[in-house]
Design an enzyme around this catalytic site. Structure first.
Site, PDB file in Angstrom:
ATOM      1  CE  LYS A 223      -4.033  -2.323   2.351  1.00  0.00           C
ATOM      2  NZ  LYS A 223      -4.843  -2.275   3.261  1.00  0.00           N
TER       3      LYS A 223
ATOM      4  CG  ASP B 274      -7.875  -0.353   3.933  1.00  0.00           C
ATOM      5  OD1 ASP B 274      -8.871  -0.994   3.152  1.00  0.00           O
ATOM      6  OD2 ASP B 274      -6.874  -0.085   3.604  1.00  0.00           O
TER       7      ASP B 274
END
Ligand code: ATR
Length: 287
Positions: free
Chosen positions: A67, A103
């Protein structure tokens, strides 16, 4: 126009449920599109995201441990990705690589879905863990207006680092705590979140005594393998509202799907059942 393609990029990706999730939506909405898996070893991540266009993908999801590498390659990060230095949803637009961190959205949307009213409580949230997942959760809680976050971690110094990132301009909304200090302040919290890896299949259980939590508290776990973690089981046993990590996975996929395939999909009971059935088939419903 060619069929839009997306994929989950990470290391490993063989266990990822994202292809099942996006495959369900493609079929459900009758869309031409593909969603696959790209396993990229850590030393190949930088090269993979640089010059992203050559993969022939409309975009991708990104999971651990890439990420941060994905974020570094972006031309246009959104505010959340920039705040966290991490991106999990990428898309190409006019030859530029855009990226978001969904997220945070997934966590909040899941709580809204599974525990409506959770944010109406004027009380601190108690978050265990201070890694990458924790930073996304703390950021989301603060964005939503939660006034105070108690952040407990085995290594208190990491909790202090996360708190320092968010306590800007003299505001002290995040209080770093040791693990024991976090447990001792359980009675103040109306929301408890596990962002550590404890409770995951193959890891020790998260052993927290929830007795002091108020009766209207919500307990959320980011872990979804197993679906019913020992923490959630204990919370349900006490009659508390318990929110599992599968819902967060489902909701975080929504913005990416819309970018790549042009339809904003819904998280439905039918979709959740499909994923639950897969967990059941693999013996992953309970610890
Ligand atoms: P992620 O990016 O997925 O959040 P991470 O950065 O490795 O992963 O963070 C894992 C979290 O789980 C950390 O808060 C870690 O605590 P430390 O900072 O003290 O390492 C926590 N964790 C992992 N194993 C743990 C254990 N046995 N007991 C308590 N906390 C644990």
């Amino acid at each position: 126009m060619s069929t839009p393609r997306s994929a989950i990029v990470g290391y490993p990706v063989s266990f990822s449920r994202s292809p099942m999730l996006h495959g369900f939506w493609l079929k459900h909405y009758g869309l031409a599109g593909e969603y696959g898996r790209c396993e990229v070893a850590p030393d190949g991540a930088q090269a993979f995201f640089a010059d992203f266009e050559r993969h022939g993908l409309a975009g991708c999801n990104v999971t651990a441990p890439h990420k941060e590498a994905a974020f570094a390659a972006l031309d246009e990060p959104d505010d959340t990705a920039r705040a966290l230095g991490a991106a999990n949803t990428l898309w190409l637009q006019d030859g530029r690589l855009f990226g978001a961190n969904t997220d945070v959205y997934g966590f909040l949307a899941n709580l809204d879905d599974a525990a409506p009213g959770w944010d109406a409580m004027d009380a601190p949230a108690l978050v265990f863990g201070a890694g990458g997942a924790s930073r996304a959760i703390v950021y989301g809680l603060l964005q939503r207006g939660v006034g105070r976050v108690l952040l407990a971690n085995r290594t208190k110094a990491r909790a202090e680092q996360v708190a320092a990132q968010f306590n800007i301009a003299g505001a002290a909304r995040v209080t770093p705590l040791s693990w024991d200090e976090g447990e001792a302040r359980m009675g103040e919290a109306r929301l408890l979140v596990n962002t550590t890896s404890l409770g995951m299949k193959g890891k020790p259980a998260l052993e927290l005594d929830l007795t002091a939590l108020p009766g209207d508290a919500v307990v959320a776990d980011l872990v979804y393998v197993p679906l019913e973690t020992p923490l959630l089981k204990r919370a349900r046993g006490r009659g508390l509202r318990a929110v599992d990590g599968l819902g967060m996975l489902l909701h975080q996929g929504v913005p990416g799907f819309e970018r790549w395939f042009g339809v904003r999909p819904h998280v439905t009971r039918e979709l959740r059942e499909l994923l639950v059935e897969d967990l059941r088939a693999k013996g992953q419903l309970e610890a």
